[in-house]
Scaffold this motif. Structure first.
Motif, short mmCIF file in Angstrom:
data_model
loop_
_atom_site.label_atom_id
_atom_site.label_comp_id
_atom_site.label_asym_id
_atom_site.label_seq_id
_atom_site.Cartn_x
_atom_site.Cartn_y
_atom_site.Cartn_z
N HIS B 18 0.84 -1.20 0.00
CA HIS B 18 0.00 0.00 0.00
C HIS B 18 0.87 1.25 0.00
CE1 HIS B 18 -4.00 -1.69 0.18
NE2 HIS B 18 -3.56 -2.61 1.03
N LEU B 19 1.99 1.22 0.72
CA LEU B 19 2.91 2.36 0.71
C LEU B 19 3.48 2.55 -0.70
CD1 LEU B 19 4.44 4.61 2.17
CD2 LEU B 19 6.18 2.90 2.79
N ALA B 20 3.85 1.46 -1.36
CA ALA B 20 4.37 1.54 -2.72
C ALA B 20 3.31 2.08 -3.66
CB ALA B 20 4.85 0.17 -3.18
N ASP B 29 2.20 -0.48 -8.90
CA ASP B 29 3.24 -0.52 -7.87
C ASP B 29 2.70 -1.09 -6.56
OD1 ASP B 29 4.60 2.49 -9.25
OD2 ASP B 29 5.43 0.47 -9.36
N GLY B 30 1.38 -1.23 -6.45
CA GLY B 30 0.77 -1.87 -5.29
C GLY B 30 1.04 -3.36 -5.23
N GLU B 31 1.70 -3.91 -6.23
CA GLU B 31 2.06 -5.34 -6.24
C GLU B 31 3.57 -5.54 -6.03
OE1 GLU B 31 -0.12 -7.81 -6.39
OE2 GLU B 31 -1.68 -6.27 -6.38
N THR B 32 4.29 -4.45 -5.75
CA THR B 32 5.75 -4.50 -5.72
C THR B 32 6.29 -5.65 -4.87
OG1 THR B 32 5.95 -2.12 -6.08
CG2 THR B 32 7.81 -3.22 -5.03
N ALA B 73 -0.75 2.22 4.51
CA ALA B 73 0.45 2.86 3.98
C ALA B 73 1.20 3.61 5.09
CB ALA B 73 0.08 3.83 2.85
N ALA B 74 0.45 4.29 5.96
CA ALA B 74 1.07 5.03 7.06
C ALA B 74 1.74 4.08 8.05
CB ALA B 74 0.04 5.89 7.75
#
Lengths: 290, 130
Positions: B18-20, B29-32, B73-74
């Protein structure tokens, strides 16, 4: 093929070090794309025959010193015979100074390695190199004339095994030296210089560049193929080729990034015939093999 | 573009994704870290990014146009630790456990070695003396 940094194909990839987010076919009907930034391979180039110089940067000197404040490095300070500018390392202490020549290089116990570099003595009387992997070898280059560029070297077998280590450049007190063209290789003797601008950008004068894609781990280039059976052929930048059969359901992407380093890839519906393989392998040998 | 290597403990992969997704370039990028290989209990992803990708990881998060779980993400952002490579003769840095580790400026093999996630060298037979 045409390469792009982004998956949308708007930003061309053309320099060593560019990420590759899309590969547009040279022929056929399928392109490959990677939308996840950290899963994109990197565009790289090596000389034909491969990379021999193991240093992470042949014009690079790290800033480490055992005598902080007494050793200085000035970048791009001294003109070289090759039209570049080399850094000057200076030592103003009273005990043997140390300056790390380059970053970590992995070595293997029992193997032979060779080291070479060009130096120009600006002041002082001698320069030595301490290599902790070769039984503490200290190569002292004392027959140096101030103001002249000379190539120095040593060769040896790793007997004091460490997985990685830094070489140390040691200067006499009041010493100052310009350094260029550092090369460290797994070989019994020194070979022609390869410039390592970065691990993905290595060149050698007079030797063709082999451009390829580098998978640093976890990268992929998916292509959605129509449902059916295919055979993929690929070749590494050293000319080693391989084949694999794949089946597509028409929905899930098939990864076209088939090796850690891949110079070319071809997908064929069905299988390659013996005649096709013979022609393809001959072409790839001529293009990539040393 | 600068090289970056990020090692995420397996337990934090979802939050790190989620941060990505927030600081990345697209929703892909949510699958990084789901796509990244797992080494030593960490999902390790490396690549070349714009400098803003790194600085954004330490700035107040802004929800992207494609949406993201900002709470997750936080939570991930709070676990990010920047690992600095040692200067020549200095000892290697201490690696805190359970954190999201980021190394900037080193090529991936060197970064993984710095984090203790490098692959061991294969053993070799010594050559007989000539």
């Amino acid at each position: 093929m045409r390469l792009f940094q982004d998956a949308a194909g708007t930003l061309p990839a053309f320099l060593a070090g560019h990420p590759v987010g899309k590969v547009v076919r040279a022929a056929g009907t399928v392109d490959a794309a990677q939308g996840t930034a950290l899963s994109r391979p990197t565009l790289a180039r090596w000389p034909k025959g491969g990379r021999r110089n193991l240093v992470p940067g042949s014009e690079f000197l790290s800033s480490g010193s055992a005598h902080a404040g007494e050793t200085t490095r000035v970048s791009d300070a001294e003109p070289t015979p090759w039209g570049t500018r080399a850094p000057i390392i200076s030592y103003a202490g009273t005990s043997p100074g140390r300056y790390t020549i380059y970053g970590t290089v992995d070595v293997i116990e029992g193997e032979r390695y060779s080291f070479s570099m060009w130096i120009k003595l600006i002041s002082g009387t001698s320069v030595s190199v301490y290599d902790p992997a070769i039984a503490g070898t200290v190569s002292v280059f004392s027959q140096l004339v101030q103001g002249e560029w000379v190539k120095v070297k040593y060769e040896g077998r790793v007997s004091n095994f460490t997985a990685s280590r830094n070489l140390q450049l040691r200067l006499s007190d009041g010493g100052s030296v310009a350094v260029a063209r550092v090369q460290y290789e797994k070989a019994a003797s020194v070979t022609p210089y390869q410039e390592v601008a970065s691990p993905v950008n290595v060149t050698e004068e007079g030797v063709p560049d082999i451009w390829h894609l580098w998978n640093d781990g976890g990268d992929s280039l998916p292509a959605v193929l129509p449902a059916g059976s295919y055979e993929i052929a690929w070749v590494t930048p050293l000319g080693a080729f391989s084949y694999a059969a794949v089946t597509s359901d028409g929905t899930a992407g098939t990864d076209l990034l088939r090796a850690e380093r891949m110079a070319d890839v071809i997908i064929r519906a069905g299988t390659f015939t013996a005649t096709e393989k013979t022609a393809l392998e001959a072409y790839w040998r001529q293009r990539y093999a040393a | 573009m600068i090289p970056v290597t990020i090692a995420v403990p397996v337990a934090l992969i979802s939050a790190a994704n989620h941060l990505a997704r927030v600081i990345g370039y697209s929703e892909a990028d949510g699958e990084t870290f789901s796509l990244a290989p797992v080494v030593g209990g960490y999902a390790v992803a490396s690549g070349l990014v714009a400098p803003a990708f790194v600085s954004d990881a330490f700035q107040p998060l802004i929800e992207p146009e494609w949406g993201a779980d900002m709470v997750a993400a936080a939570e991930a952002q709070a676990e990010v630790v920047l690992i600095e490579p040692p200067v020549a003769d200095d000892p290697p840095p201490e690696i805190p456990e359970g954190k999201i580790l980021a190394v900037v400026g080193l090529d991936p093999p060197a970064a993984r070695a710095l984090l203790g996630l490098g692959e061991p060298l294969a053993p070799v037979e010594l050559e007989p003396e000539a």
